[in-house]
Design a protein around this motif. Structure first.
Motif, PDB file in Angstrom:
ATOM      1  N   ASP A  32      -8.367  53.738   4.003  1.00  0.00           N
ATOM      2  CA  ASP A  32      -8.290  53.939   2.551  1.00  0.00           C
ATOM      3  C   ASP A  32      -9.657  54.292   1.966  1.00  0.00           C
ATOM      4  O   ASP A  32      -9.757  55.128   1.065  1.00  0.00           O
ATOM      5  CB  ASP A  32      -7.743  52.685   1.878  1.00  0.00           C
ATOM      6  N   GLY A  33     -10.717  53.666   2.474  1.00  0.00           N
ATOM      7  CA  GLY A  33     -12.057  53.982   1.984  1.00  0.00           C
ATOM      8  C   GLY A  33     -12.459  55.409   2.286  1.00  0.00           C
ATOM      9  O   GLY A  33     -13.043  56.099   1.433  1.00  0.00           O
ATOM     10  N   LEU A  34     -12.146  55.866   3.487  1.00  0.00           N
ATOM     11  CA  LEU A  34     -12.469  57.248   3.852  1.00  0.00           C
ATOM     12  C   LEU A  34     -11.622  58.238   3.052  1.00  0.00           C
ATOM     13  O   LEU A  34     -12.111  59.306   2.641  1.00  0.00           O
ATOM     14  CB  LEU A  34     -12.249  57.453   5.350  1.00  0.00           C
ATOM     15  N   LYS A  35     -10.369  57.896   2.816  1.00  0.00           N
ATOM     16  CA  LYS A  35      -9.516  58.761   1.996  1.00  0.00           C
ATOM     17  C   LYS A  35     -10.045  58.840   0.558  1.00  0.00           C
ATOM     18  O   LYS A  35      -9.949  59.896  -0.081  1.00  0.00           O
ATOM     19  CB  LYS A  35      -8.083  58.216   1.997  1.00  0.00           C
ATOM     20  N   ASP A  82     -19.300  57.569  10.674  1.00  0.00           N
ATOM     21  CA  ASP A  82     -20.078  57.059  11.810  1.00  0.00           C
ATOM     22  C   ASP A  82     -20.018  55.535  11.879  1.00  0.00           C
ATOM     23  O   ASP A  82     -19.890  54.954  12.962  1.00  0.00           O
ATOM     24  CB  ASP A  82     -21.536  57.516  11.691  1.00  0.00           C
ATOM     25  N   GLU A  83     -20.129  54.888  10.736  1.00  0.00           N
ATOM     26  CA  GLU A  83     -20.064  53.429  10.712  1.00  0.00           C
ATOM     27  C   GLU A  83     -18.724  52.921  11.222  1.00  0.00           C
ATOM     28  O   GLU A  83     -18.665  51.961  12.008  1.00  0.00           O
ATOM     29  CB  GLU A  83     -20.308  52.919   9.288  1.00  0.00           C
ATOM     30  N   GLU A  84     -17.650  53.556  10.778  1.00  0.00           N
ATOM     31  CA  GLU A  84     -16.325  53.114  11.213  1.00  0.00           C
ATOM     32  C   GLU A  84     -16.119  53.369  12.701  1.00  0.00           C
ATOM     33  O   GLU A  84     -15.540  52.535  13.410  1.00  0.00           O
ATOM     34  CB  GLU A  84     -15.238  53.831  10.397  1.00  0.00           C
ATOM     35  N   LEU A  85     -16.591  54.520  13.199  1.00  0.00           N
ATOM     36  CA  LEU A  85     -16.448  54.816  14.623  1.00  0.00           C
ATOM     37  C   LEU A  85     -17.245  53.826  15.462  1.00  0.00           C
ATOM     38  O   LEU A  85     -16.764  53.343  16.498  1.00  0.00           O
ATOM     39  CB  LEU A  85     -16.899  56.248  14.901  1.00  0.00           C
TER      40      LEU A  85
END
Length: 778
Positions: free
Chosen positions: A23-26, A94-97
């Motif tokens: 949701d944050g990336l969206k 990058d942080e999420e990956l």
């Protein structure tokens, strides 16, 4: 269904913080899209602005080129803002990956260590099987296990068979470096249908060649050359004191008690434990596989959405980066899944693939429309019967007559027992509904077998069904006892409450697979473990049920009335007659103390095992409660100013301590330095006011418990009504307590990523290596 909803639905609740923040990336992508759309809308205005700029230039009114308000600089500023949003997007990506990579690698390392531990457990089990076969003196496989090799009576033949069998029984004994090859898996899967000694021996050689990359290859080869039964010299039984007898023996434990005795019962018990361990390990691998798939899908959809919005080549480059990452390239979970399937099918399901996979795969709970239908029917019947009971009481004006009031005081407690149970079930149904709404993994917390947990509709169905039975009997009592033409049936109607108890007990203990047998047996088992405290190891369902029993004191005291009415022959007399019996008076106090006494011993057992002072403090709380209950019981029987003062003081102390324990320890609230002042850092209910209201309500309902001490010279009927109302409020308070208690437990599991239960291992190695007797949670 949209992917975002499916993504949330497929999450492991305890790992929710380790998933990609989809949701944050969206949200960042929406900002990029809004910027693109606003930029397109500004294009016609820019053409008009260029014409005005040309007019100003010809008229000598143009701006200086270095003026920051010039059109070119404005365009650069806008472009720079759009690029900044995209840079922020890739930074978050990058942080999420990195987050999912780190978590996935940590979990894979843990399951690899666990697989090595299971290898040694499996080796010990197979060696024990061989030893038991030798002691039996025949070639039949014990406990339903098929003979994997032809049996020979000679000692050389037995040794050869044992060595071949041991070498073929370690399909999990591989390291992370050798898991990438598919040859190993094919060899192991082929073993399932092999029964002759030569074929198995050739497959052993193939397995050894395919495992050359193993770090422990040399060690394994050395072990395989030895007699496999030498393993048993380094193995002891891991005693976890799971039964009262084992607990008592543990107090006088001798080191020789853990030695293997090579009996069939011992082998059967070890096989059962290791079977559960493999099933739990398989569930963990399934969760890891699903975690990898869902996060990769989320990242892929995010990248595709970005490419669709911006049409930039960075999207393809980043997809290659994801494919090369640990979560994108690591396949250990899939390989281990196949190996566990092959091992379980061969050793724990008699090579029956269908039976083995049925045991391994989790059962999905399906909602039934018939449950909803009957739930509505019984609810309607209950309301109609309740109205009929009220109308019958009003028509006979029982509340206005002394004889009628005496009758109600005599008969009502027998049926209020079922009313308390129904109310408890309805509050539990409400808890289940809100637990599901807040995504609290209550089946895991309670330890329900997959697919057997009841939905809130099913709990309501059981509660309303019991209400229909109880109200029907109560209405029958009112019509037959108060009817002028049915006076000769009083002896029969006096047995209605006892018959209702008999029906409930028959349904509860029915051995047939009807009326939610697994749930009934789970309840019976938990109740039995509570009654046997502290002889059983305390689990959450045990102390959770015992806590609920402490809120059912009036229901438990109703059982005392059943003993008086039917055991002492007072069912045709007034309730006051029961107080003339010393047995009744003693039970009146003792029965109310029993739930708190059980909780006291549960706390002592947990303190003894976990060595946490918190459990000792909680045991003191229950001792004080026991003292308060005894004083109040004596006050109700003897009266007197001294007893009422002692009751008020002891009850006030218990209320203060219990309220503090509820809010601070059980709910985890009142944290001054948390992100949410005077609450806790993590909250599942979106409205903070709910927590403050719950704390205030808990205090009010706790104080109402003291109301039973103050009788205010009430009439016996009114006193009974006050007692019933206060008891119902206590049940409602316990239902509210249950929601926040399980919420706090769930958040503790989330904080430690604990999504799997700890299962004790059957064997304990004493070969100089430090091995745990039970697996640690993730």
């Amino acid at each position: 269904m949209k992917f975002s909803k499916d993504f949330k639905r497929q999450m492991v609740p305890e790992w929710i913080e380790a998933y990609v923040d989809y949701d944050g990336l969206k949200h960042i992508l929406r900002e990029i899209l809004h910027y693109k759309l606003s930029k397109r809308q500004e294009t016609p205005m820019r053409s008009l602005e260029k014409k005005l700029s040309l007019h100003r230039t010809l008229s000598g009114l143009h701006r200086h080129p270095n003026d920051p308000r010039s059109n070119g600089d404005l365009e650069n500023q806008v472009t720079g803002k759009g690029r900044a949003i995209e840079v922020e997007f890739f930074r978050r990506l990058d942080e999420e990956l990195n987050k999912v990579n780190a978590f996935y690698k940590e979990q894979i390392d843990a399951v690899m260590d666990e697989s090595a531990l299971l290898n040694k457990q499996l080796d010990a089990l197979i060696a024990l099987r061989i030893k038991v076969k030798r002691s039996c003196g025949n070639g039949a496989s014990s406990h339903g296990q098929r003979p994997r090799m032809p049996f020979r009576e000679t000692e050389q033949g037995m040794d050869a068979i044992s060595e071949v069998e041991m070498n073929t029984q370690s399909p999990l004994e591989v390291s992370s470096n050798s898991l990438s090859g598919s040859q190993t898996m094919n060899v192991i899967l082929d073993e399932i249908n092999q029964d002759d000694e030569s074929a198995a021996a050739s497959e052993i050689n193939t397995f050894e060649q395919s495992s050359n990359g193993c770090q422990d290859a040399g060690k394994n080869s050395a072990r395989q050359q030895d007699d496999p039964l030498e393993i048993l010299e380094k193995v002891k039984i891991n005693n976890t004191f799971e039964s009262p007898l084992e607990t008592i023996k543990g107090l006088f434990k001798d080191s020789k008690d853990d030695e293997l005795c090579f009996k069939k019962d011992e082998l059967k018990k070890a096989e059962g434990k290791l079977r559960v361990v493999f099933i739990e390990f398989y569930q963990k691998l399934l969760h890891l596989k699903q975690y990898s798939f869902m996060n990769l899908s989320a990242l892929s959809k995010i990248i595709k959405s970005y490419q669709k919005i911006t049409s930039r080549r960075e999207a393809r480059l980043y997809m290659k980066k994801i494919d090369k990452s640990y979560i994108g390239s690591c396949d250990e979970a899939n390989n281990l899944l196949e190996k566990v399937e092959a091992t379980f099918i061969k050793h724990f399901s008699n090579s029956d693939i269908q039976e083995g996979m049925k045991s391994l795969r989790p059962v999905t709970k399906k909602e039934k429309h018939s449950v909803t239908f009957w739930c509505g029917c019984f609810s309607g019947f209950s309301i109609a019967l309740l109205i009929a009971v009220i109308l019958r009481i009003e028509s006979k004006k029982l509340m206005e007559k002394e004889q009628g009031a005496s009758y109600m005081v005599n008969i009502f407690p027998l049926y209020s027992f079922f009313g308390y149970i129904v109310l408890q079930m309805l509050t539990y149904a409400a808890d289940i509904y809100f637990w599901k709404r807040c995504r609290i993994n209550y089946p895991f917390i309670f330890g329900f077998k997959s697919g057997t947990q009841l939905s809130y509709r099913e709990v309501i169905l059981l509660g309303t069904g019991l209400a229909v039975l109880a109200l029907s009997c109560f209405l029958g009592n009112l019509y037959l006892d108060l009817g002028s033409k049915t006076q000769n049936l009083k002896t029969l109607t006096g047995l209605f409450p006892l018959g209702l108890v008999a029906i409930v007990l028959i349904i509860l203990f029915c051995p047939f697979n009807i009326a939610y047998r697994s749930t009934r047996f789970f309840f019976i088992k938990s109740l039995f473990r509570c009654l046997c405290a502290p002889l059983y190891r305390v689990t959450l369902p045990d102390f959770f049920l015992a806590d609920h029993l402490t809120s059912q004191i009036q229901a438990i005291r109703s059982l005392d009335l059943y003993i008086c009415y039917y055991g002492l022959g007072e069912r045709s007399q007034r309730q006051s007659k029961c107080h003339g019996h010393g047995v009744y008076n003693a039970l009146y106090i003792v029965i109310a103390v029993i739930p708190y006494w059980l909780r006291f011993w549960q706390c002592i057992r947990r303190w003894f095992e976990e060595k946490e002072a918190m459990h000792a403090y909680n045991s003191i709380n229950y001792i004080l409660t026991i003292v308060a209950v005894i004083i109040r019981g004596i006050f109700e029987l003897k009266k007197g100013m001294a007893w009422i003062v002692l009751s008020l003081v002891s009850s006030a102390v218990v209320v203060v301590i219990s309220t503090y324990w509820d809010i601070v320890h059980d709910w985890g609230l009142l944290r001054r330095h948390s992100k949410n002042p005077y609450l806790r850092d993590k909250l599942l209910v979106p409205y903070k006011s709910v927590y403050f209201a719950a704390m205030a309500l808990d205090i009010v309902l706790r104080v109402s418990w003291m109301q039973l001490v103050l009788e205010f010279n009430l009439h016996s009927l009114h006193r009974m009504a006050v007692t019933t109302v206060v008891s119902c409020l206590e049940i409602v308070r316990r239902g509210m307590w249950s929601f926040f208690r399980i919420e706090n437990e769930h958040l503790n599991n989330v904080g430690m990523y604990r999504a799997f239960k700890s299962v004790p291992l059957p064997f304990n190695y004493n070969d100089g290596e430090e091995e745990e007797g039970s697996r640690k949670d993730d």
